[in-house]
Design an enzyme around this catalytic site. Structure first.
Site, PDB file in Angstrom:
ATOM      1  N   ASP A  88       0.856  -1.187   0.000  1.00 42.64           N
ATOM      2  CA  ASP A  88       0.000   0.000   0.000  1.00 42.64           C
ATOM      3  C   ASP A  88       0.891   1.236   0.000  1.00 42.64           C
ATOM      4  O   ASP A  88       1.815   1.335   0.803  1.00 42.64           O
ATOM      5  CB  ASP A  88      -0.908   0.005   1.238  1.00 42.64           C
ATOM      6  CG  ASP A  88      -1.902   1.148   1.160  1.00 42.64           C
ATOM      7  OD1 ASP A  88      -2.635   1.222   0.163  1.00 42.64           O
ATOM      8  OD2 ASP A  88      -1.928   1.987   2.094  1.00 42.64           O
ATOM      9  N   ASP A 551       1.772  23.162 -51.697  1.00 47.98           N
ATOM     10  CA  ASP A 551       2.248  21.771 -51.781  1.00 47.98           C
ATOM     11  C   ASP A 551       1.941  21.224 -53.161  1.00 47.98           C
ATOM     12  O   ASP A 551       1.251  21.876 -53.963  1.00 47.98           O
ATOM     13  CB  ASP A 551       1.600  20.906 -50.676  1.00 47.98           C
ATOM     14  CG  ASP A 551       2.504  19.755 -50.245  1.00 47.98           C
ATOM     15  OD1 ASP A 551       2.884  18.954 -51.105  1.00 47.98           O
ATOM     16  OD2 ASP A 551       2.847  19.675 -49.043  1.00 47.98           O
ATOM     17  N   GLY A 576       1.433  23.454 -56.329  1.00 52.47           N
ATOM     18  CA  GLY A 576       2.603  23.755 -57.156  1.00 52.47           C
ATOM     19  C   GLY A 576       3.819  22.971 -56.699  1.00 52.47           C
ATOM     20  O   GLY A 576       3.773  22.269 -55.682  1.00 52.47           O
ATOM     21  N   ASP A 577       4.881  23.123 -57.472  1.00 47.19           N
ATOM     22  CA  ASP A 577       6.130  22.427 -57.167  1.00 47.19           C
ATOM     23  C   ASP A 577       7.149  23.483 -56.731  1.00 47.19           C
ATOM     24  O   ASP A 577       7.484  24.374 -57.528  1.00 47.19           O
ATOM     25  CB  ASP A 577       6.599  21.697 -58.437  1.00 47.19           C
ATOM     26  CG  ASP A 577       7.867  20.894 -58.204  1.00 47.19           C
ATOM     27  OD1 ASP A 577       8.702  21.323 -57.379  1.00 47.19           O
ATOM     28  OD2 ASP A 577       8.038  19.845 -58.859  1.00 47.19           O
ATOM     29  N   PHE A 578       7.624  23.399 -55.497  1.00 46.99           N
ATOM     30  CA  PHE A 578       8.484  24.495 -55.019  1.00 46.99           C
ATOM     31  C   PHE A 578       9.862  24.537 -55.677  1.00 46.99           C
ATOM     32  O   PHE A 578      10.609  25.479 -55.489  1.00 46.99           O
ATOM     33  CB  PHE A 578       8.568  24.597 -53.494  1.00 46.99           C
ATOM     34  CG  PHE A 578       8.907  23.338 -52.706  1.00 46.99           C
ATOM     35  CD1 PHE A 578       9.937  22.496 -53.079  1.00 46.99           C
ATOM     36  CD2 PHE A 578       8.197  23.044 -51.535  1.00 46.99           C
ATOM     37  CE1 PHE A 578      10.252  21.371 -52.319  1.00 46.99           C
ATOM     38  CE2 PHE A 578       8.508  21.917 -50.769  1.00 46.99           C
ATOM     39  CZ  PHE A 578       9.535  21.079 -51.165  1.00 46.99           C
ATOM     40  N   ARG A 593       9.964  20.672 -41.589  1.00 39.80           N
ATOM     41  CA  ARG A 593      10.365  19.302 -41.954  1.00 39.80           C
ATOM     42  C   ARG A 593      10.478  19.136 -43.468  1.00 39.80           C
ATOM     43  O   ARG A 593      10.004  18.164 -44.044  1.00 39.80           O
ATOM     44  CB  ARG A 593       9.369  18.293 -41.376  1.00 39.80           C
ATOM     45  CG  ARG A 593       9.406  18.287 -39.854  1.00 39.80           C
ATOM     46  CD  ARG A 593       8.669  17.128 -39.281  1.00 39.80           C
ATOM     47  NE  ARG A 593       7.266  17.196 -39.612  1.00 39.80           N
ATOM     48  CZ  ARG A 593       6.491  16.153 -39.838  1.00 39.80           C
ATOM     49  NH1 ARG A 593       7.013  14.948 -39.773  1.00 39.80           N
ATOM     50  NH2 ARG A 593       5.233  16.282 -40.110  1.00 39.80           N
TER      51      ARG A 593
HETATM   52  C1  LIG Z   1       7.975  15.679 -44.665  1.00 40.15           C
HETATM   53  S1  LIG Z   1       6.575  16.443 -45.311  1.00 40.15           S
HETATM   54  C2  LIG Z   1       6.340  17.819 -44.216  1.00 40.15           C
HETATM   55  C3  LIG Z   1       4.924  18.277 -44.145  1.00 40.15           C
HETATM   56  C4  LIG Z   1       4.654  19.491 -43.266  1.00 40.15           C
HETATM   57  N1  LIG Z   1       5.473  20.605 -43.583  1.00 40.15           N
HETATM   58  C5  LIG Z   1       4.764  19.148 -41.802  1.00 40.15           C
HETATM   59  O1  LIG Z   1       5.670  19.653 -41.136  1.00 40.15           O
HETATM   60  O2  LIG Z   1       3.942  18.379 -41.336  1.00 40.15           O
HETATM   61  C6  LIG Z   1       7.174  17.169 -46.774  1.00 40.15           C
HETATM   62  C7  LIG Z   1       6.102  17.878 -47.566  1.00 40.15           C
HETATM   63  O3  LIG Z   1       6.733  18.518 -48.687  1.00 40.15           O
HETATM   64  C8  LIG Z   1       5.905  18.321 -49.800  1.00 40.15           C
HETATM   65  N2  LIG Z   1       6.724  18.414 -51.033  1.00 40.15           N
HETATM   66  C9  LIG Z   1       7.666  17.546 -51.420  1.00 40.15           C
HETATM   67  N3  LIG Z   1       8.187  17.931 -52.588  1.00 40.15           N
HETATM   68  C10 LIG Z   1       7.563  19.069 -52.944  1.00 40.15           C
HETATM   69  C11 LIG Z   1       7.665  19.945 -54.048  1.00 40.15           C
HETATM   70  N4  LIG Z   1       8.529  19.706 -55.030  1.00 40.15           N
HETATM   71  N5  LIG Z   1       6.871  21.020 -54.088  1.00 40.15           N
HETATM   72  C12 LIG Z   1       5.973  21.254 -53.093  1.00 40.15           C
HETATM   73  N6  LIG Z   1       5.840  20.465 -52.012  1.00 40.15           N
HETATM   74  C13 LIG Z   1       6.611  19.375 -51.948  1.00 40.15           C
HETATM   75  C14 LIG Z   1       5.336  16.966 -49.614  1.00 40.15           C
HETATM   76  O4  LIG Z   1       4.186  16.771 -50.404  1.00 40.15           O
HETATM   77  C15 LIG Z   1       5.054  16.963 -48.127  1.00 40.15           C
HETATM   78  O5  LIG Z   1       3.773  17.463 -47.865  1.00 40.15           O
END
Ligand SMILES: C[S@@+](CC[C@H](N)C(=O)[O-])C[C@H]1O[C@@H](n2cnc3c(N)ncnc32)[C@H](O)[C@@H]1O
Length: 688
Positions: A88, A551, A576-578, A593
């Site tokens: 206890d 994204d 879009g593609d960054f 991330r």
């Molecule tokens: C590891 S995850 C991180 C997600 C978010 N930032 C978080 O912290 O929860 C990476 C993200 O980057 C995006 N991503 C990867 N390549 C990309 C690109 N060429 N253009 C835009 N986004 C992209 C992915 O789709 C994903 O959503």
């Protein structure tokens, strides 16, 4: 003292723990004791006023618990145990005894009385040795003792008190806190046996077993109280025996109260020892420190555990001292001779076994989560293994093993164990993190770990040999771009990945969003912002801020899936593609991330695009796991690197240098003690 031989003396004996406390169960199981659990029916209602000292109350309750089970088992279970252990635990402060709180207000009363003060935790333990006689009578020999540990709480603010109470953890714990879990964050120091505070003084117990089994020449040497009870439980005789020479002194430790039907005089005190304030503490002082003000979810306190530090410093056993980690993260030094010749320390052995077994624990958690065990037990608490097996459509045997493993890992608890049918319920930990609909659910990430990370790790040896990602071996196809080729070319895999990102962002989002004062920024763009979970945390924390989530189109088209009820029109989404497309204009760019996924060339490409979109004074907020500058930790980051594709983990300085190349000056770095660290950079006014 060698502990195992003590525990092994009990091998082959029917040992019974008269307590349902999962914490006691775990402590004894970890010590290698094999036992049955038969919770005592003794109601803990002894009149505290009858006791001169608090520990007497704890010891008496422990005795009554153990004796009740010892008496009941021959009738109800049709077997006589060899040993019954009762315990206890109570907390005392300012002359008050605190047991388990009955409701939240009671928990508040207890915890606020402990705030900023030192208190004592007493565990009374009773060991009942049962000797079956030929005439069907049973002799009960009773040995009891107690252990005291001093614990000091930090000053607890009202917010902290209520956050802790609302976590649900205080409710089944003496004094209203659990030192082994969230409650550990309230504690400034512990003097004495840490496990005593958790609920069972293992060290003292083992010493007691040592006295009983190793040092007494015959059982009649043992100073103890023997009570001869017939099967109807009537108190027949009391036998006094002599103490062995090596028993600790007992003066002042014997019950002076009149409590049972057969009160004992002082001379009957059975093998009792205790640690007073003046005696040396039984185990090292464990310290829990407050860290930074960042939060995981609702809680603003974090347990410091430096396990990640120095873990890869196990070089060879030359004459140089080797730093070793204890299970609680303290570093010890051993030289080669000690290394080779000394008996391994229990905590070292435990640490290495924990590392060896880590994958089993992970997989058990993943499996229970994937089979929806936690959701099931949330909607139907108290199911037994057979019922769970039926619901999850699995074998009875396998399910029982899985449930028992989850109990041992602190994910489930056994509500009662009547005969062979324990009833299972979720622990607070499972309720908080493992349910599919919990606000801080990590289910998405757990499933990702199971389905994606686990297969990659199973090819770790090849990954190390070849230095390349193992997607082809693990998933049967080559992957040039992890996102486009692996995660987004299958709808189910894409959703699983997005769920994983979503759950981590929800758990870490608040700490990241509140790491810095961002009131100077009105617009932000979260690059690779995925489901928008992080963006919503930013708008929640900064009422004047609007965030654009940017994204890949494959991700943006699924956004409704994650925020069907969100009405915050300060969050918008752009596909879009960054690396290729023009970035939305913003005063602050968020990279959470993102950079660790890419090699330096790709990072430079992305940063140059951001720099191009920025005007001087614009901000860049980077959130990643920052490696220690000496790359010795944290192990979370270093372990993640083992399965990464093209990317790499970096230290804060490495990130700062990459950013500096593009005109961003690091203004501030925050280690949140959450899963992610944060850095705020400002575009240099001299660069355009
Ligand atoms: C590891 S995850 C991180 C997600 C978010 N930032 C978080 O912290 O929860 C990476 C993200 O980057 C995006 N991503 C990867 N390549 C990309 C690109 N060429 N253009 C835009 N986004 C992209 C992915 O789709 C994903 O959503």
């Amino acid at each position: 003292m060698v502990l195992n031989p003590v525990i092994s003396k009990l091998a082959g004996k029917l040992v019974v723990l008269a307590s349902a406390s999962p914490r006691r169960l775990e402590i004894l199981r970890n010590a290698g004791l094999r036992f049955e659990v038969v919770p005592s029916w003794f109601k803990e209602t002894l009149d505290k006023g009858l006791f001169k000292a608090p520990h007497e109350y704890a010891v008496e309750t422990a005795k009554q618990k153990a004796l009740e089970v010892a008496r009941r088992m021959p009738f109800k279970h049709l077997k006589t145990p060899d040993i019954v252990i009762g315990a206890d635990t109570i907390v005392t402060v300012d002359g008050m005894i605190l047991e388990k709180p009955v409701d939240k207000h009671d928990a508040y009363r207890m915890l606020s009385s402990l705030s900023g003060k030192e208190h004592s935790v007493f565990t009374g333990v009773a060991i009942v040795l049962c000797h079956e006689k030929e005439n069907e009578e049973v002799d009960y020999q009773l040995i009891d003792f107690y252990e005291e540990t001093k614990v000091k709480f930090a000053d607890l603010s009202e917010t902290m008190l209520w956050e802790y109470i609302n976590s649900g953890e205080p409710m089944d714990k003496a004094g209203g806190y659990g030192i082994q879990a969230l409650g550990g964050m309230l504690v400034e120091y512990v003097h004495g046996d840490f496990l005593n505070v958790v609920g069972f003084p293992l060290n003292h117990f083992c010493k007691q077993l040592d006295l009983i089994y190793n040092r007494s020449t015959s059982s009649s040497d043992q100073k103890s109280e023997s009570v001869c009870l017939s099967h109807n439980g009537t108190h027949a005789t009391t036998i006094l025996t002599q103490p062995p020479n090596n028993l600790p002194p007992q003066s002042g430790h014997s019950p002076k109260h009149n409590l049972t039907s057969s009160p004992r005089p002082n001379s009957l005190s059975a093998s009792q020892t205790h640690h007073t304030q003046n005696s040396p503490p039984a185990s090292p002082v464990h310290k829990v420190q407050r860290t930074s003000e960042s939060e995981v979810g609702e809680s603003s306190w974090t347990l410091v555990n430096s396990l990640s530090k120095h873990t890869d410093k196990f070089r060879d056993c030359e004459n140089t001292p080797l730093p070793l980690m204890t299970s609680r993260g303290q570093v010890m030094e051993l030289n080669v001779t000690e290394c080779e010749n000394s008996e391994p320390k229990k905590e070292d052995l435990q640490r290495i076994i924990e590392l060896m077994d880590g994958f089993k624990a992970s997989k058990a958690l993943f499996t229970a989560s994937k089979m929806c065990v936690f959701d099931l037990l949330q909607s139907r608490p108290g199911l037994d293994a057979g019922q769970v097996a039926q619901e999850i459509k699995a074998s009875a045997k396998g399910t029982e093993c899985l449930l028992e493993a989850c109990v041992s890992l602190g994910l489930l608890k056994c509500k009662e164990r009547t005969y062979q049918k324990p009833a299972y319920v979720n622990t607070d930990l499972a309720t908080r993190f493992l349910l599919s609909d919990a606000p801080f659910s990590l289910q998405g990430y757990i499933w990702h770990c199971n389905d994606t990370v686990w297969p990659l790790f199973s090819h770790l040896e090849s990954a190390v040999q070849e230095g390349t990602n193992q997607h082809e071996k693990a998933f049967g196809k080559k992957s040039k771009d992890m996102f486009q080729d692996t995660f987004y070319n299958n709808q189910a895999v894409k959703l699983r990945f997005m769920n994983a990102m979503h759950s981590i962002a929800k758990v870490t989002g608040k700490a990241v969003a509140t790491a810095f004062d961002l009131c100077g920024f009105k617009t932000a763009c979260d690059l690779g912002g995925c489901t928008g979970a992080m963006a919503y945390e930013f708008t929640k924390a900064h009422p004047a801020l609007s965030v654009t989530v940017f994204d890949l189109p494959a991700v943006i088209e699924m956004r409704e899936h994650f925020h069907p009820l969100q009405k915050d029109n300060r969050v918008s989404f752009v596909a879009g593609d960054f690396f290729k497309d023009e970035l939305p204009k913003a005063e602050l760019y968020i990279l959470a991330r993102i950079l660790h996924d890419w090699p330096d060339e790709k990072v430079h490409l992305l940063l140059s695009k951001i720099a191009h979109a920025c005007t001087p004074g614009c901000g860049l907020l980077l959130s990643e796991i920052f490696l220690d500058e000496d790359r010795n930790g944290p192990s979370r980051g270093l372990l993640q690197a083992l399965s990464m594709s093209e990317g790499k983990q970096r230290s804060a300085t490495e990130y700062s240098l990459l950013l500096k190349n593009h005109g961003f000056i690091t203004a501030n770095i925050r280690h949140t003690d959450n899963l992610l660290d944060v850095m705020l950079c400002i575009k240099d006014v001299h660069c355009s």
